[in-house]
Design a protein around this motif. Structure first.
Motif, PDB file in Angstrom:
ATOM      1  N   UNK A 150      32.065  68.016  35.996  1.00 52.08           N
ATOM      2  CA  UNK A 150      31.453  68.147  34.686  1.00 52.08           C
ATOM      3  C   UNK A 150      31.205  69.600  34.340  1.00 52.08           C
ATOM      4  N   UNK A 151      30.513  69.822  33.251  1.00 51.63           N
ATOM      5  CA  UNK A 151      30.258  71.191  32.815  1.00 51.63           C
ATOM      6  C   UNK A 151      29.275  71.903  33.735  1.00 51.63           C
ATOM      7  N   UNK A 152      28.397  71.108  34.362  1.00 50.63           N
ATOM      8  CA  UNK A 152      27.376  71.723  35.197  1.00 50.63           C
ATOM      9  C   UNK A 152      27.397  71.272  36.651  1.00 50.63           C
ATOM     10  N   UNK A 153      28.224  70.291  36.968  1.00 49.75           N
ATOM     11  CA  UNK A 153      28.225  69.804  38.337  1.00 49.75           C
ATOM     12  C   UNK A 153      29.552  69.154  38.683  1.00 49.75           C
ATOM     13  N   UNK A 154      29.770  69.002  39.969  1.00 54.85           N
ATOM     14  CA  UNK A 154      30.954  68.299  40.473  1.00 54.85           C
ATOM     15  C   UNK A 154      30.509  67.438  41.642  1.00 54.85           C
ATOM     16  N   UNK A 155      31.055  66.235  41.723  1.00 54.08           N
ATOM     17  CA  UNK A 155      30.670  65.320  42.777  1.00 54.08           C
ATOM     18  C   UNK A 155      31.911  64.675  43.381  1.00 54.08           C
ATOM     19  N   UNK A 156      31.781  64.308  44.654  1.00 55.28           N
ATOM     20  CA  UNK A 156      32.871  63.618  45.333  1.00 55.28           C
ATOM     21  C   UNK A 156      32.275  62.714  46.390  1.00 55.28           C
ATOM     22  N   UNK A 157      32.998  61.684  46.747  1.00 59.45           N
ATOM     23  CA  UNK A 157      32.530  60.765  47.768  1.00 59.45           C
ATOM     24  C   UNK A 157      33.397  59.523  47.815  1.00 59.45           C
ATOM     25  N   UNK A 158      32.983  58.551  48.616  1.00 55.30           N
ATOM     26  CA  UNK A 158      33.722  57.304  48.750  1.00 55.30           C
ATOM     27  C   UNK A 158      33.060  56.225  47.895  1.00 55.30           C
ATOM     28  N   UNK A 159      33.892  55.439  47.209  1.00 51.84           N
ATOM     29  CA  UNK A 159      33.370  54.361  46.380  1.00 51.84           C
ATOM     30  C   UNK A 159      32.634  53.346  47.243  1.00 51.84           C
TER      31      UNK A 159
ATOM     32  N   UNK B 254      39.868  82.628  50.363  1.00 49.80           N
ATOM     33  CA  UNK B 254      39.322  83.819  49.693  1.00 49.80           C
ATOM     34  C   UNK B 254      39.579  83.756  48.191  1.00 49.80           C
ATOM     35  N   UNK B 255      40.792  83.307  47.818  1.00 46.01           N
ATOM     36  CA  UNK B 255      41.111  83.159  46.391  1.00 46.01           C
ATOM     37  C   UNK B 255      40.154  82.165  45.743  1.00 46.01           C
ATOM     38  N   UNK B 256      39.872  81.055  46.445  1.00 48.17           N
ATOM     39  CA  UNK B 256      38.932  80.073  45.914  1.00 48.17           C
ATOM     40  C   UNK B 256      37.542  80.649  45.740  1.00 48.17           C
ATOM     41  N   UNK B 257      37.108  81.469  46.718  1.00 47.61           N
ATOM     42  CA  UNK B 257      35.795  82.101  46.602  1.00 47.61           C
ATOM     43  C   UNK B 257      35.739  83.050  45.407  1.00 47.61           C
ATOM     44  N   UNK B 258      36.794  83.844  45.244  1.00 50.35           N
ATOM     45  CA  UNK B 258      36.832  84.810  44.141  1.00 50.35           C
ATOM     46  C   UNK B 258      36.816  84.087  42.790  1.00 50.35           C
ATOM     47  N   UNK B 259      37.666  83.076  42.665  1.00 53.60           N
ATOM     48  CA  UNK B 259      37.721  82.337  41.392  1.00 53.60           C
ATOM     49  C   UNK B 259      36.398  81.631  41.134  1.00 53.60           C
ATOM     50  N   UNK B 260      35.832  81.016  42.194  1.00 53.63           N
ATOM     51  CA  UNK B 260      34.562  80.312  42.036  1.00 53.63           C
ATOM     52  C   UNK B 260      33.444  81.233  41.580  1.00 53.63           C
ATOM     53  N   UNK B 261      33.376  82.428  42.159  1.00 56.88           N
ATOM     54  CA  UNK B 261      32.350  83.388  41.759  1.00 56.88           C
ATOM     55  C   UNK B 261      32.612  83.935  40.358  1.00 56.88           C
ATOM     56  N   UNK B 262      33.904  84.073  40.026  1.00 56.85           N
ATOM     57  CA  UNK B 262      34.239  84.619  38.704  1.00 56.85           C
ATOM     58  C   UNK B 262      33.853  83.658  37.584  1.00 56.85           C
ATOM     59  N   UNK B 263      34.111  82.368  37.774  1.00 53.31           N
ATOM     60  CA  UNK B 263      33.795  81.374  36.732  1.00 53.31           C
ATOM     61  C   UNK B 263      32.429  80.743  36.971  1.00 53.31           C
ATOM     62  N   UNK B 264      31.722  81.228  38.017  1.00 50.85           N
ATOM     63  CA  UNK B 264      30.395  80.726  38.354  1.00 50.85           C
ATOM     64  C   UNK B 264      30.415  79.223  38.654  1.00 50.85           C
ATOM     65  N   UNK B 265      31.433  78.788  39.416  1.00 46.82           N
ATOM     66  CA  UNK B 265      31.569  77.392  39.838  1.00 46.82           C
ATOM     67  C   UNK B 265      31.968  77.387  41.318  1.00 46.82           C
ATOM     68  N   UNK B 266      30.982  77.495  42.226  1.00 49.82           N
ATOM     69  CA  UNK B 266      31.278  77.607  43.657  1.00 49.82           C
ATOM     70  C   UNK B 266      32.029  76.405  44.236  1.00 49.82           C
ATOM     71  N   UNK B 267      31.965  75.265  43.550  1.00 47.62           N
ATOM     72  CA  UNK B 267      32.639  74.078  44.088  1.00 47.62           C
ATOM     73  C   UNK B 267      34.158  74.222  44.108  1.00 47.62           C
ATOM     74  N   UNK B 268      34.675  75.202  43.389  1.00 45.81           N
ATOM     75  CA  UNK B 268      36.136  75.388  43.337  1.00 45.81           C
ATOM     76  C   UNK B 268      36.704  75.635  44.725  1.00 45.81           C
ATOM     77  N   UNK B 269      35.983  76.410  45.542  1.00 40.78           N
ATOM     78  CA  UNK B 269      36.498  76.714  46.872  1.00 40.78           C
ATOM     79  C   UNK B 269      36.603  75.443  47.709  1.00 40.78           C
ATOM     80  N   UNK B 270      35.688  74.488  47.519  1.00 43.49           N
ATOM     81  CA  UNK B 270      35.766  73.226  48.246  1.00 43.49           C
ATOM     82  C   UNK B 270      36.949  72.391  47.772  1.00 43.49           C
TER      83      UNK B 270
END
Length: 259
Positions: free
Chosen positions: A215-224, A31-47
């Motif tokens: 980044x400023x507009x996106x976040x990515x993750x995965x396996x090399x 829930x904290x991650x959802x709140x922070x993500x919505x507050x800073x407009x970065x939904x990836x924070x919760x992930x």
């Protein structure tokens, strides 16, 4: 079998508060991650928060085992138990394993919900099913490994209480054992033919690591995509060591460990 089931039920009842408390913490962090993500407009924070919780599970499993051992130490019930050390210790590992598995599945479920809620802001551009399975498996194996050593060191420490002359300095013997064991392993792996046997035979190709970028507009993750050989014999060796230390732990407990 009825006796073993009863011991499982006992360990569940004595540890369920810790487990449900941990689940409550997961929901709170989510829930904290959802709140922070919505507050800073970065939904990836919760992930990101969920990934951090998942990684922490390597300590959750031995933590549950340790809490059950401490409770047994306070009540001293197994000093007068008719069951052997194997029957007393194995249920704790099983309960802790079940707790960890259910908790990881909860984290996976919350991750799926987050990806469905914010598909355009997911860390992954695909459903990371295979990665999730390997991640859960890896965290669980590490947790079981640490749990095995936790049980052994706990029984070893308390078994020394039978000797009044060293009871107040038992921790020195535990620390000494750890140092000696690590020194022996380091010496053996420094021998060339042993090193080649362990690390150059029976290997499988795995990804070289995990990439994570924000980044400023996106976040990515995965396996090399780059693949490297992963030796399997060190895992076999550590698995044998775990079986041995668990057997020794059961033997020490059979001698009626005093806590």
């Amino acid at each position: 079998m009825n006796a073993f089931t009863g011991l499982l039920w006992k360990d569940f009842k004595t540890s369920k508060v810790w487990f449900f408390g941990w689940l409550a913490i997961i929901f709170l962090i989510y829930i904290i991650g959802l709140v922070i993500g919505n507050f800073v407009k970065e939904p990836t924070i919760v992930q990101i928060f969920l990934i951090m919780i998942g990684v922490f599970h390597f300590a959750f499993l031995p933590g549950i085992v340790c809490s059950m051992l401490r409770l047994e130490g306070k009540t001293q019930l197994w000093l007068h138990s008719p069951y052997n050390g194997f029957m007393l210790l194995l249920p704790k590992l099983i309960i802790a394993f079940i707790y960890s598995t259910l908790s990881l599945l909860l984290v996976d479920g919350l991750g799926i919900i987050s990806m469905l809620m914010y598909p355009e802001a997911s860390l992954f551009s695909y459903w990371p099913i295979k990665e999730g399975i390997f991640f859960n498996l890896g965290v669980t194996v590490v947790g079981l490994y640490i749990s095995g050593w936790t049980i052994f060191l706990w029984t070893f420490y308390h078994s020394l209480s039978k000797y009044p002359s060293i009871k107040s300095i038992r921790w020195i013997f535990v620390a000494g054992f750890i140092i000696v064991y690590q020194s022996i392993v380091a010496f053996l792996t420094s021998i060339k033919w042993v090193e080649r046997l362990l690390f150059d035979t029976f290997t499988v190709e795995v990804s070289s690591g995990v990439f994570f970028s924000v980044g400023s507009n996106e976040a990515k993750a995965g396996f090399d995509p780059e693949m490297i050989p992963l030796p399997l014999l060190p895992f076999v060796f550590e698995g044998i060591v775990m079986i041995v230390v668990f057997i020794i732990s059961c033997w020490l407990l059979d001698r009626k460990v005093e806590v």
